[in-house]
Design a protein around this motif. Structure first.
Motif, PDB file in Angstrom:
ATOM      1  N   LEU A  96      10.169  11.357   3.147  1.00  0.00           N
ATOM      2  CA  LEU A  96       9.690  10.104   3.892  1.00  0.00           C
ATOM      3  C   LEU A  96       8.684  10.658   3.909  1.00  0.00           C
ATOM      4  O   LEU A  96       7.272   9.688   4.914  1.00  0.00           O
ATOM      5  N   GLY A  97       7.718  11.258   3.135  1.00  0.00           N
ATOM      6  CA  GLY A  97       5.743  10.756   3.379  1.00  0.00           C
ATOM      7  C   GLY A  97       5.385  12.572   3.828  1.00  0.00           C
ATOM      8  O   GLY A  97       3.876  12.473   4.089  1.00  0.00           O
ATOM      9  N   TYR A  98       6.743  12.892   4.538  1.00  0.00           N
ATOM     10  CA  TYR A  98       5.901  14.452   4.657  1.00  0.00           C
ATOM     11  C   TYR A  98       5.670  15.111   4.133  1.00  0.00           C
ATOM     12  O   TYR A  98       6.440  15.714   2.665  1.00  0.00           O
ATOM     13  N   VAL A  99       4.612  15.855   4.402  1.00  0.00           N
ATOM     14  CA  VAL A  99       4.268  17.307   3.295  1.00  0.00           C
ATOM     15  C   VAL A  99       3.715  18.088   4.270  1.00  0.00           C
ATOM     16  O   VAL A  99       3.286  18.729   5.541  1.00  0.00           O
ATOM     17  N   ALA A 100       3.755  19.506   4.104  1.00  0.00           N
ATOM     18  CA  ALA A 100       3.581  21.367   4.595  1.00  0.00           C
ATOM     19  C   ALA A 100       2.111  21.239   4.969  1.00  0.00           C
ATOM     20  O   ALA A 100       1.212  21.456   4.032  1.00  0.00           O
ATOM     21  N   PRO A 139       0.571  -1.773   0.400  1.00  0.00           N
ATOM     22  CA  PRO A 139       0.180  -0.107  -0.175  1.00  0.00           C
ATOM     23  C   PRO A 139       1.094   0.869  -0.025  1.00  0.00           C
ATOM     24  O   PRO A 139       2.552   1.328   0.328  1.00  0.00           O
ATOM     25  N   ALA A 140       0.388   2.187  -0.456  1.00  0.00           N
ATOM     26  CA  ALA A 140       0.906   3.396  -0.295  1.00  0.00           C
ATOM     27  C   ALA A 140       0.952   4.358   0.895  1.00  0.00           C
ATOM     28  O   ALA A 140       0.809   4.551   1.829  1.00  0.00           O
ATOM     29  N   GLN A 141       2.286   4.676   0.645  1.00  0.00           N
ATOM     30  CA  GLN A 141       2.758   5.050   2.032  1.00  0.00           C
ATOM     31  C   GLN A 141       1.943   6.082   2.410  1.00  0.00           C
ATOM     32  O   GLN A 141       1.689   7.803   1.426  1.00  0.00           O
ATOM     33  N   PRO A 142       1.250   6.713   3.356  1.00  0.00           N
ATOM     34  CA  PRO A 142       0.546   7.512   4.323  1.00  0.00           C
ATOM     35  C   PRO A 142       0.839   8.574   4.183  1.00  0.00           C
ATOM     36  O   PRO A 142       2.171   9.104   4.448  1.00  0.00           O
ATOM     37  N   LEU A 143       0.453  10.425   3.507  1.00  0.00           N
ATOM     38  CA  LEU A 143       0.984  10.661   3.610  1.00  0.00           C
ATOM     39  C   LEU A 143       0.734  11.505   4.857  1.00  0.00           C
ATOM     40  O   LEU A 143      -0.062  11.585   5.857  1.00  0.00           O
ATOM     41  N   LYS A 144       2.305  12.073   5.601  1.00  0.00           N
ATOM     42  CA  LYS A 144       2.315  12.998   7.144  1.00  0.00           C
ATOM     43  C   LYS A 144       2.552  14.067   6.836  1.00  0.00           C
ATOM     44  O   LYS A 144       3.238  15.405   6.109  1.00  0.00           O
ATOM     45  N   ARG A 145       1.572  15.102   7.861  1.00  0.00           N
ATOM     46  CA  ARG A 145       2.276  16.529   7.659  1.00  0.00           C
ATOM     47  C   ARG A 145       3.291  17.099   8.905  1.00  0.00           C
ATOM     48  O   ARG A 145       3.343  16.980   9.868  1.00  0.00           O
ATOM     49  N   LEU A 146       3.632  18.407   7.830  1.00  0.00           N
ATOM     50  CA  LEU A 146       4.897  18.827   8.467  1.00  0.00           C
ATOM     51  C   LEU A 146       4.439  20.425   8.839  1.00  0.00           C
ATOM     52  O   LEU A 146       3.859  21.164   7.796  1.00  0.00           O
ATOM     53  N   HIS A 147       4.892  20.706   9.932  1.00  0.00           N
ATOM     54  CA  HIS A 147       4.581  22.314  10.383  1.00  0.00           C
ATOM     55  C   HIS A 147       6.029  22.533  10.890  1.00  0.00           C
ATOM     56  O   HIS A 147       6.757  22.334  11.699  1.00  0.00           O
ATOM     57  N   ILE A 148       6.571  23.971  10.150  1.00  0.00           N
ATOM     58  CA  ILE A 148       7.948  24.036  10.833  1.00  0.00           C
ATOM     59  C   ILE A 148       7.441  25.513  10.814  1.00  0.00           C
ATOM     60  O   ILE A 148       7.500  26.746   9.872  1.00  0.00           O
ATOM     61  N   LYS A 149       7.944  26.477  12.378  1.00  0.00           N
ATOM     62  CA  LYS A 149       7.886  27.328  12.474  1.00  0.00           C
ATOM     63  C   LYS A 149       9.428  28.538  12.875  1.00  0.00           C
ATOM     64  O   LYS A 149       9.886  27.633  13.851  1.00  0.00           O
TER      65      LYS A 149
END
Length: 459
Positions: A36-40, A5-15
């Motif tokens: 690693l699958g992280y999207v902003a 299965p496709a790796q689920p997207l993970k959410r990244l927040h950078i302050k």
């Protein structure tokens, strides 16, 4: 095709706090985490991983970080109560480097702490953190390890940077000003090889970047290895960058007066791509205070340097940094600063009240100036600087300036661009010109921007 299965997207927040170097570093942290699958995401509330990229220059920097960490801990607790996956929290940057152990002790919500030269290790750290919380990685190794770990393929994978971009060419500081923590948090001066800088610049130009700002704590101290194996200068690097097709504008920040070499001054008069805007911090106009600051230059040297720069490029717009209320500063010292500002005539500037940084020599100096006195001096200095900025902007009215359009404005077909002097320029009916450099007739100047109109209907 794989049945996995496709790796689920993970959410990244950078302050991001602080300087443009941190803005650049935040972008690169997003780069190394993207595989690693992280999207902003724009908000921490729905993030799986939150990074605070910190700055230690301003007053009470650590306290602001702890306040934000407290909010993140509460946010994570609410998410866990609602059945969400556990948010990972990291502290990066200069506060992380200076106070990493203390951060881990004071705020149990923090999963990892990463110094400014170690963010390329984030993927590995995340894997280890999943097994056991609590790791601090510092910056006690050469910056080239960080840049070597960031391949050009990763650089090219980035998107959405627009038509301008930051490009780090130098890191660290050997100046040891008595008020500053940068030598302790960023390490010694180090410059990237010319070939690496040019390769990244070509990637940026291929994606439509028209203007680069070269970054460094002392960017004009740049001495990266050149094609001949010998140290290059920032001027030589600028000439090489100007040869890249599509790259039309070059800026750099932040500079030290002692590193304004003859060839760099000459380049400002000879190289069209080198923009006529220079950030050249002086900090004080008093020789006595400059000695206490360990600035290694005097008032007269700075004024003579400004004169030489303007001889090479008469329309040069200057920006500066000033600290008021440095330990021992008298009314006479402050008046010397005011006099220097009147003589130089700045297009813009940053000014601050002195605040002690733990571990710096100035923090333990005698004759600390009362806040009330420092605040009064700051208000007087800022009034003078604001007047000069307004005068400089108003003086552009009636001129035609080449404007690089960067983004849409708030109203209709309005577009916003930058003049050669780094002023924001607002133009109606110009949103079809984003990414282009177009002549604009300036109608009026305000404190923080210019308003202009197209000379003719551009196609």
């Amino acid at each position: 095709m794989s049945d996995q299965p496709a790796q689920p997207l993970k959410r990244l927040h950078i302050k991001t706090y602080g300087c443009q170097m941190n803005v650049y570093d935040s972008g690169r942290m997003a780069d190394v985490l993207r595989p690693l699958g992280y999207v902003a995401t724009d908000t921490a509330e729905d993030a799986d991983f939150v990074i605070l990229n910190t700055c230690h220059i301003r007053e009470k920097a650590a306290e602001k970080v702890y306040s934000e960490l407290g909010k993140l801990r509460e946010m994570r607790d609410r998410g866990l109560a609602a059945g969400r996956a556990r948010m990972t929290i990291a502290v990066a940057g200069c506060v992380a480097q200076a106070e990493g152990e203390e951060i881990m002790k004071r705020q149990p919500a923090v999963d990892l702490v990463v110094g400014p030269q170690a963010y390329h290790q984030l993927p590995e750290l995340l894997t280890r953190t999943a097994r056991a919380r609590g790791e601090r990685i510092g910056a006690d190794f050469a910056p080239n390890e960080k840049f070597d770990a960031l391949t050009h393929e990763k650089i090219g994978a980035r998107g959405g940077d627009g038509v301008t971009a930051f490009l780090t060419v130098q890191e660290g500081c050997d100046k040891f000003c008595t008020f500053c923590v940068v030598p302790y948090t960023r390490g010694a001066e180090w410059s990237r090889p010319v070939a690496d800088v040019l390769a990244e610049a070509r990637e940026l130009a291929a994606r439509g970047v028209r203007e680069v700002t070269l970054l460094g704590q002392n960017v004009n101290a740049y001495d990266g290895e050149g094609p001949d194996g010998q140290p290059s200068s920032l001027a030589r690097l600028a000439y090489a960058l100007a040869e890249i097709p599509g790259l039309d504008r070059i800026r750099y920040t932040t500079s030290h007066p002692n590193d304004m070499s003859d060839d760099l001054i000459a380049a400002h008069g000879e190289l069209d791509a080198l923009m006529p805007y220079l950030h050249l911090p002086v900090q004080s106009g008093s020789d006595r205070i400059l000695r206490l600051m360990n600035r290694k230059h005097g008032r007269q040297k700075y004024l003579e340097l400004v004169e030489r720069i303007r001889d090479a490029r008469p329309d040069m717009a200057l920006s500066g940094d000033f600290i008021v209320g440095f330990p021992g500063e008298t009314d006479a010292d402050f008046e010397q600063t005011m006099d220097l500002v009147r003589r130089v005539r700045y297009a813009s500037a940053f000014s601050f009240m002195y605040s002690p940084r733990p571990g710096t020599p100035a923090a333990t100096m005698a004759a600390q100036v009362p806040d009330a006195v420092s605040r009064e001096r700051l208000h007087a200095l800022q009034a003078l600087l604001t007047g000069q900025q307004v005068a400089f902007n108003e003086a552009q009215a009636g001129r035609t300036l080449p404007v690089l359009f960067e983004r849409k404005g708030r109203h209709g077909a309005q577009a916003i661009g930058r003049s050669p002097y780094l002023q924001s320029v607002h133009v109606e009916d110009a949103d079809h010109l984003i990414g282009r450099i177009v002549p604009v007739e300036i109608e009026r100047g305000q404190q923080n921007s210019l308003t202009g109109r197209l000379q003719q209907k551009a196609a």
